[in-house]
Design a protein around this motif. Structure first.
Motif, PDB file in Angstrom:
ATOM      1  N   THR A  38       0.848  -1.195   0.000  1.00 22.20           N
ATOM      2  CA  THR A  38       0.000   0.000   0.000  1.00 22.20           C
ATOM      3  C   THR A  38       0.878   1.238   0.000  1.00 22.20           C
ATOM      4  O   THR A  38       1.754   1.393   0.864  1.00 22.20           O
ATOM      5  N   LEU A  39       0.655   2.116  -0.973  1.00 24.59           N
ATOM      6  CA  LEU A  39       1.368   3.386  -1.065  1.00 24.59           C
ATOM      7  C   LEU A  39       0.395   4.502  -0.718  1.00 24.59           C
ATOM      8  O   LEU A  39      -0.634   4.661  -1.392  1.00 24.59           O
ATOM      9  N   THR A  40       0.710   5.260   0.339  1.00 20.91           N
ATOM     10  CA  THR A  40      -0.181   6.333   0.791  1.00 20.91           C
ATOM     11  C   THR A  40       0.449   7.683   0.479  1.00 20.91           C
ATOM     12  O   THR A  40       1.607   7.945   0.832  1.00 20.91           O
ATOM     13  N   LEU A  41      -0.332   8.547  -0.178  1.00 20.24           N
ATOM     14  CA  LEU A  41       0.109   9.903  -0.512  1.00 20.24           C
ATOM     15  C   LEU A  41      -0.473  10.872   0.511  1.00 20.24           C
ATOM     16  O   LEU A  41      -1.692  10.923   0.700  1.00 20.24           O
ATOM     17  N   ASN A  42       0.403  11.659   1.148  1.00 17.46           N
ATOM     18  CA  ASN A  42      -0.040  12.529   2.238  1.00 17.46           C
ATOM     19  C   ASN A  42       0.098  14.017   1.960  1.00 17.46           C
ATOM     20  O   ASN A  42      -0.374  14.834   2.759  1.00 17.46           O
ATOM     21  N   ASN A  43       0.718  14.387   0.839  1.00 17.97           N
ATOM     22  CA  ASN A  43       1.018  15.799   0.614  1.00 17.97           C
ATOM     23  C   ASN A  43       0.021  16.434  -0.357  1.00 17.97           C
ATOM     24  O   ASN A  43      -0.138  15.960  -1.485  1.00 17.97           O
ATOM     25  N   THR A  44      -0.617  17.497   0.076  1.00 21.21           N
ATOM     26  CA  THR A  44      -1.624  18.177  -0.760  1.00 21.21           C
ATOM     27  C   THR A  44      -0.980  19.114  -1.778  1.00 21.21           C
ATOM     28  O   THR A  44      -1.688  19.712  -2.590  1.00 21.21           O
ATOM     29  N   ASN A  45       0.347  19.223  -1.768  1.00 19.07           N
ATOM     30  CA  ASN A  45       1.046  20.094  -2.726  1.00 19.07           C
ATOM     31  C   ASN A  45       1.691  19.308  -3.863  1.00 19.07           C
ATOM     32  O   ASN A  45       2.518  19.855  -4.598  1.00 19.07           O
ATOM     33  N   ASN A  46       1.334  18.036  -4.030  1.00 18.33           N
ATOM     34  CA  ASN A  46       1.869  17.267  -5.153  1.00 18.33           C
ATOM     35  C   ASN A  46       1.582  17.989  -6.468  1.00 18.33           C
ATOM     36  O   ASN A  46       0.474  18.503  -6.679  1.00 18.33           O
ATOM     37  N   ASN A  47       2.557  18.025  -7.352  1.00 19.70           N
ATOM     38  CA  ASN A  47       2.395  18.787  -8.601  1.00 19.70           C
ATOM     39  C   ASN A  47       2.891  18.031  -9.820  1.00 19.70           C
ATOM     40  O   ASN A  47       3.229  18.648 -10.833  1.00 19.70           O
ATOM     41  N   TYR A  48       2.964  16.710  -9.741  1.00 20.43           N
ATOM     42  CA  TYR A  48       3.347  15.933 -10.910  1.00 20.43           C
ATOM     43  C   TYR A  48       2.284  16.083 -12.002  1.00 20.43           C
ATOM     44  O   TYR A  48       1.135  16.473 -11.740  1.00 20.43           O
ATOM     45  N   SER A  52      -1.327   9.092 -12.905  1.00 16.27           N
ATOM     46  CA  SER A  52      -0.874   8.225 -11.814  1.00 16.27           C
ATOM     47  C   SER A  52      -1.747   6.979 -11.843  1.00 16.27           C
ATOM     48  O   SER A  52      -2.977   7.080 -11.930  1.00 16.27           O
ATOM     49  N   GLY A  53      -1.109   5.817 -11.800  1.00 12.06           N
ATOM     50  CA  GLY A  53      -1.860   4.581 -11.974  1.00 12.06           C
ATOM     51  C   GLY A  53      -1.545   3.570 -10.898  1.00 12.06           C
ATOM     52  O   GLY A  53      -0.572   3.693 -10.153  1.00 12.06           O
ATOM     53  N   VAL A  54      -2.383   2.527 -10.837  1.00 12.17           N
ATOM     54  CA  VAL A  54      -2.156   1.425  -9.918  1.00 12.17           C
ATOM     55  C   VAL A  54      -2.570   0.136 -10.611  1.00 12.17           C
ATOM     56  O   VAL A  54      -3.672   0.037 -11.147  1.00 12.17           O
ATOM     57  N   THR A  55      -1.665  -0.830 -10.633  1.00 10.88           N
ATOM     58  CA  THR A  55      -1.946  -2.115 -11.285  1.00 10.88           C
ATOM     59  C   THR A  55      -1.876  -3.285 -10.307  1.00 10.88           C
ATOM     60  O   THR A  55      -2.148  -4.422 -10.698  1.00 10.88           O
ATOM     61  N   ALA A  56      -1.517  -3.023  -9.060  1.00  8.58           N
ATOM     62  CA  ALA A  56      -1.520  -4.058  -8.019  1.00  8.58           C
ATOM     63  C   ALA A  56      -1.462  -3.362  -6.671  1.00  8.58           C
ATOM     64  O   ALA A  56      -0.932  -2.247  -6.547  1.00  8.58           O
ATOM     65  N   GLY A  57      -1.993  -4.023  -5.648  1.00  6.68           N
ATOM     66  CA  GLY A  57      -1.991  -3.423  -4.327  1.00  6.68           C
ATOM     67  C   GLY A  57      -2.899  -2.207  -4.269  1.00  6.68           C
ATOM     68  O   GLY A  57      -3.863  -2.082  -5.034  1.00  6.68           O
ATOM     69  N   ILE A  58      -2.572  -1.277  -3.368  1.00  9.27           N
ATOM     70  CA  ILE A  58      -3.434  -0.128  -3.107  1.00  9.27           C
ATOM     71  C   ILE A  58      -2.642   1.171  -3.213  1.00  9.27           C
ATOM     72  O   ILE A  58      -1.564   1.300  -2.631  1.00  9.27           O
ATOM     73  N   LEU A  59      -3.194   2.113  -3.944  1.00  2.00           N
ATOM     74  CA  LEU A  59      -2.723   3.496  -3.943  1.00  2.00           C
ATOM     75  C   LEU A  59      -3.744   4.290  -3.140  1.00  2.00           C
ATOM     76  O   LEU A  59      -4.910   4.363  -3.528  1.00  2.00           O
ATOM     77  N   ARG A  60      -3.319   4.858  -2.011  1.00  2.00           N
ATOM     78  CA  ARG A  60      -4.275   5.409  -1.039  1.00  2.00           C
ATOM     79  C   ARG A  60      -4.012   6.891  -0.778  1.00  2.00           C
ATOM     80  O   ARG A  60      -2.861   7.338  -0.730  1.00  2.00           O
ATOM     81  N   SER A  61      -5.095   7.630  -0.583  1.00  2.00           N
ATOM     82  CA  SER A  61      -5.005   9.032  -0.170  1.00  2.00           C
ATOM     83  C   SER A  61      -4.884   9.103   1.344  1.00  2.00           C
ATOM     84  O   SER A  61      -5.640   8.451   2.066  1.00  2.00           O
ATOM     85  N   GLY A  62      -3.940   9.932   1.812  1.00  2.00           N
ATOM     86  CA  GLY A  62      -3.817  10.182   3.236  1.00  2.00           C
ATOM     87  C   GLY A  62      -4.350  11.537   3.639  1.00  2.00           C
ATOM     88  O   GLY A  62      -4.310  11.924   4.807  1.00  2.00           O
ATOM     89  N   ALA A  63      -4.886  12.271   2.654  1.00  2.00           N
ATOM     90  CA  ALA A  63      -5.464  13.595   2.880  1.00  2.00           C
ATOM     91  C   ALA A  63      -6.327  13.924   1.661  1.00  2.00           C
ATOM     92  O   ALA A  63      -6.307  13.199   0.653  1.00  2.00           O
TER      93      ALA A  63
END
Length: 211
Positions: A38-48, A52-63
């Motif tokens: 599980t990959l959790t993203l916590n920063n609201t200033n991400n600017n990529y 953004s994709g997910v093909t296995a496991g979990i991509l999760r919002s932390g905020a």
């Protein structure tokens, strides 16, 4: 990971095998999360930019709003994008807001929002493969326009998008569903008022008669 993460050039694959949090800003180009962790993203200033994709496991919002607005999300394989009860918006990368990448039934690639809402500012599209099994649950907002759900060309309705999410939107927003030998299933309590239209050779099924 507390430092800034820069995806130089885009197209990077993050193989996350355990639970990882990224607290720093993610910048640069497109990337995909793979492997069972599980990959959790916590920063609201991400600017990529890009996808953004997910093909296995979990991509999760932390905020709330950790995904930049001017990007898209792709789901494929057995991946899950989990808003974790937070709100977020994806206005698209100039082509689509959500991309349904290839997987094989009975695998399910999914987006789940919990109590949060995912607002899309562009369409939902699919790759050209003849099969796929995708699901969206929670709350989906169409924004201010009618969105095209273009599921592509399937085989014997083996390409399925199942939306149990409650679909809402601004006044006049609606759905145009296109596809050949594909199936869209709507089972949420939907409040968008712009109606839904279906192209020939595609099937739309309402499982909630109150929708």
């Amino acid at each position: 990971l507390a430092n800034t993460v820069t995806m130089v050039g885009g197209g990077h694959d993050l193989a996350v095998h355990s639970d990882v949090d990224i607290d720093g800003v993610i910048s640069g180009g497109a990337w995909n999360k793979s492997a069972a962790g599980t990959l959790t993203l916590n920063n609201t200033n991400n600017n990529y930019t890009g996808n953004s994709g997910v093909t296995a496991g979990i991509l999760r919002s932390g905020a709330a709003h950790v995904v930049p607005d001017a990007t898209s999300i792709s789901i494929g394989g057995t991946g899950t994008f989990d808003l974790n009860g937070f709100n977020d918006s994806v206005n698209g990368d100039g082509v689509r807001a959500i991309f349904l990448a290839v997987n094989a039934q009975p695998q399910v690639a999914s987006i789940t929002t919990g109590a949060g809402t995912l607002t899309i500012g562009d369409d939902i599209t699919s790759d050209s493969n003849a099969y796929g099994n995708h699901a969206i649950s929670g709350n989906l907002n169409l924004g201010s326009a009618t969105r095209i759900f273009s599921i592509g060309v399937g085989s014997n309705n083996r390409k399925v998008l199942s939306i149990s999410a409650n679909i809402s939107g601004d006044p006049g927003s609606g759905i145009i569903y296109t596809g050949v030998n594909t199936k869209l299933i709507l089972s949420g309590t939907n409040t968008y008022d712009g109606g839904a239209s279906v192209a020939s050779l595609a099937t739309m099924t309402y499982l909630n008669t109150a929708s």
